[in-house]
Design an enzyme around this catalytic site. Structure first.
Site, mmCIF file in Angstrom:
data_model
loop_
_atom_site.group_PDB
_atom_site.id
_atom_site.type_symbol
_atom_site.label_atom_id
_atom_site.label_comp_id
_atom_site.label_asym_id
_atom_site.label_seq_id
_atom_site.Cartn_x
_atom_site.Cartn_y
_atom_site.Cartn_z
ATOM 1 N N GLU A 6 14.168 54.590 54.902
ATOM 2 C CA GLU A 6 15.135 55.594 55.371
ATOM 3 C C GLU A 6 14.593 57.006 55.120
ATOM 4 O OE1 GLU A 6 19.235 54.753 54.297
ATOM 5 O OE2 GLU A 6 19.185 52.893 55.444
ATOM 6 N N GLU A 20 17.605 46.053 57.142
ATOM 7 C CA GLU A 20 18.899 46.180 56.464
ATOM 8 C C GLU A 20 19.974 46.005 57.519
ATOM 9 O OE1 GLU A 20 19.567 49.418 53.711
ATOM 10 O OE2 GLU A 20 17.449 49.428 53.129
HETATM 11 O O1 AHR Z 1 21.652 48.681 51.079
HETATM 12 C C1 AHR Z 1 22.175 49.832 50.488
HETATM 13 C C2 AHR Z 1 21.484 51.098 50.963
HETATM 14 O O2 AHR Z 1 21.730 51.270 52.324
HETATM 15 C C3 AHR Z 1 20.000 51.115 50.869
HETATM 16 O O3 AHR Z 1 19.532 51.467 49.625
HETATM 17 C C4 AHR Z 1 19.602 52.146 51.874
HETATM 18 O O4 AHR Z 1 18.340 51.927 52.432
HETATM 19 C C5 AHR Z 1 20.733 52.081 52.893
HETATM 20 O O5 AHR Z 1 21.254 53.312 53.168
#
Ligand code: AHR
Length: 487
Positions: free
Chosen positions: A173, A296
């Site tokens: 991110e 994710e």
């Molecule tokens: O999964 C929780 C968080 O969500 C992670 O650390 C991040 O990459 C995303 O914003």
């Protein structure tokens, strides 16, 4: 009448097992208490890894595990997590709950966890606050067999052979918690960092660049144009929020039918997001060399009342099971381009497959979906058409399905998304002379969940599938996910 037509003569791609991957961050009780309790714990463990959790992950054939973050990855300095535990550096996990991180779970422990589960490690490097040298030396520590000082450190810490890590993420991110970079800047940084992530001997790295936040297509455009040729895959993130509003996400368990369907509708956005990114990627990479990863994904609700809000602990209902089933069907449909996906997060965080409390463990409805879908891993996806399907609510189709073939057996996974209505469907099988049909099912009310000492939803044999002269007849209860095997 709902009709599902599956054409066994029309393969659409190989389903990479890694589509069924997981993600574990140093966040809340995911690593500590969830996966790792330490060797001194009274909770049964092998080298500190919880035996119950490891066995549960083995049972769903967890293929790959991403670590150490997430946002934590860009604050993680790998040297803090090696060597004698009593000398490891303590830090405060400022991203997640401001708790002390004693680094007792580090590189060697992660590799041991993967070894016990039997999954591939996916290590995410620190580009946000780490140096090029630090990232380069981590790769060397992991994969080199040479006689360097860095490798000698690994030997001193008890590991003679290289770990042989293949999947390596270069930042997380980077548009947000990983450095708030513009795509132009990240593209340059990515090029620089990945240059020094060397291949050591036979250990060729699969370099994963930080992809977009949901439908930020400009990020993909810039990344592919400027850095596409330096990456093996681009990793997008998309979370399902019932409301779509980060300030008021909604409860994990207390929701009405309208919120249920709104959540499923949000989950279905994954289809558009995947298509949007793939379209751009194909323009810059017509040979389709670069894979798409969704490392994710999952539901994100308000934290459970009373829990540390920074721990992102949420319960998991049949609504989560639906989100998982629909999303995995989408990934299967795009398996020609999606090479990996990682549900966030394995234990006790967000859409977890497992919850723990002391020595107790709960398999969530989402866990059972991964169990029902495991036959798809490594199988050949088949062309599948759904016709005559009504809307369940909020524009969400009542049925979601995917099918694959492995070793002569066809697996159909199908979800009836309706909270209250059963669904009948006729499954036409083209190119397969099925002699037998069997099934398993997960069904419940939309807000049903498993709790400690109260196992309400689990997989049962499915009696609602019968083989006739014109295919398979299905009778699905409301809010259910089924696995049907035809051989
Ligand atoms: O999964 C929780 C968080 O969500 C992670 O650390 C991040 O990459 C995303 O914003």
């Amino acid at each position: 009448m709902n009709t599902i037509t599956i054409n066994a003569r029309r393969p659409t791609g190989a389903i990479n097992p890694n589509i069924y991957g997981h993600f574990a961050e140093h966040l809340g009780r995911c690593i500590y208490q969830g996966l790792y309790v330490g060797e001194e714990s009274a909770i049964p463990n092998v080298k500190g890894m919880r035996t119950d959790v490891v066995e549960a992950l083995k049972a769903i054939k967890a293929p790959v595990l991403r670590w150490p973050g997430g946002c934590f990855a860009d604050e993680y300095h790998w040297r803090d997590g090696i060597g004698p535990k009593d000398r490891r550096k303590r830090m405060v996990n400022t991203h997640w709950g401001n708790v002390v991180e004693d680094n007792s779970f580090g590189t060697h422990e992660f590799m041991e966890l993967c070894r016990q589960i039997g999954c591939a490690p996916y290590v995410n490097g620190n580009l946000g606050s780490g140096t090029v040298r630090e990232m380069s030396e981590w790769v060397e520590y992991l994969n080199s067999a040479g006689d360097s000082s860095v490798v000698r450190e690994r030997w001193a810490n008890g590991q003679k052979e290289p770990f042989g890590v293949r999947y390596f993420g270069v930042g997380n991110e980077s548009w947000g918690c990983g450095g708030n970079m513009r795509p132009e800047h990240y593209a340059d940084e990515y090029r620089r960092y990945q240059t020094y992530c060397r291949n050591h001997g036979a250990h060729t790295l699969y370099r994963i660049a930080c992809g977009a936040n949901a439908d930020d297509y400009r990020w993909t455009e810039v990344l592919m144009e400027r850095a596409g040729r330096f990456m093996d895959a681009l990793a997008v993130h998309y979370y399902t929020l019932p409301s779509g509003d980060w300030h008021n996400k909604g409860s994990a368990t207390g929701f009405d039918e309208a919120a249920y369907y709104r959540t499923l509708k949000q989950a279905l956005r994954m289809e558009q997001i995947v298509r949007g990114h793939l379209q751009i990627m194909s323009r810059y990479d017509p040979e389709r060399r670069v894979g798409l990863i969704v490392d994710e994904w999952g539901t994100w609700f308000d934290a459970e009342p009373g829990a540390n809000p920074g721990f992102l602990y949420q319960q998991n209902t049949m609504r989560d099971a639906m989100v998982a089933a629909m999303t995995l069907n989408i990934f299967n449909a795009h398996c020609d381009r999606i090479v990996m996906a990682n549900l966030a997060q394995t234990v006790n965080v967000l859409q977890a497959v497992i919850l723990t409390e002391g020595d107790q463990m709960v398999r969530t409805p989402t866990y059972h979906v991964f169990d029902l879908y495991k036959a798809h891993q490594g199988a050949t996806a088949l062309d599948i058409r759904l016709e005559g399907v009504a809307e369940a609510g909020e524009g969400v189709p009542q049925l979601s399905a995917s099918a694959s073939l492995k070793g002569g057996a066809l697996t159909l996974t199908v979800a009836n998304t309706s909270a209250g209505k059963p669904a009948q469907a006729r499954v036409a099988l083209l190119g397969l002379d099925a002699k037998a049909v069997a099934g398993r099912i997960l069904a419940g009310a939309m807000a049903d969940y498993n709790d400690f000492g109260a196992n309400r939803v689990c997989v049962r044999p499915f009696e609602g599938a019968s083989l006739g002269s014109d295919g398979v007849q299905l009778n699905l209860p409301p809010c259910s996910v089924a696995e049907i095997t035809c051989s």
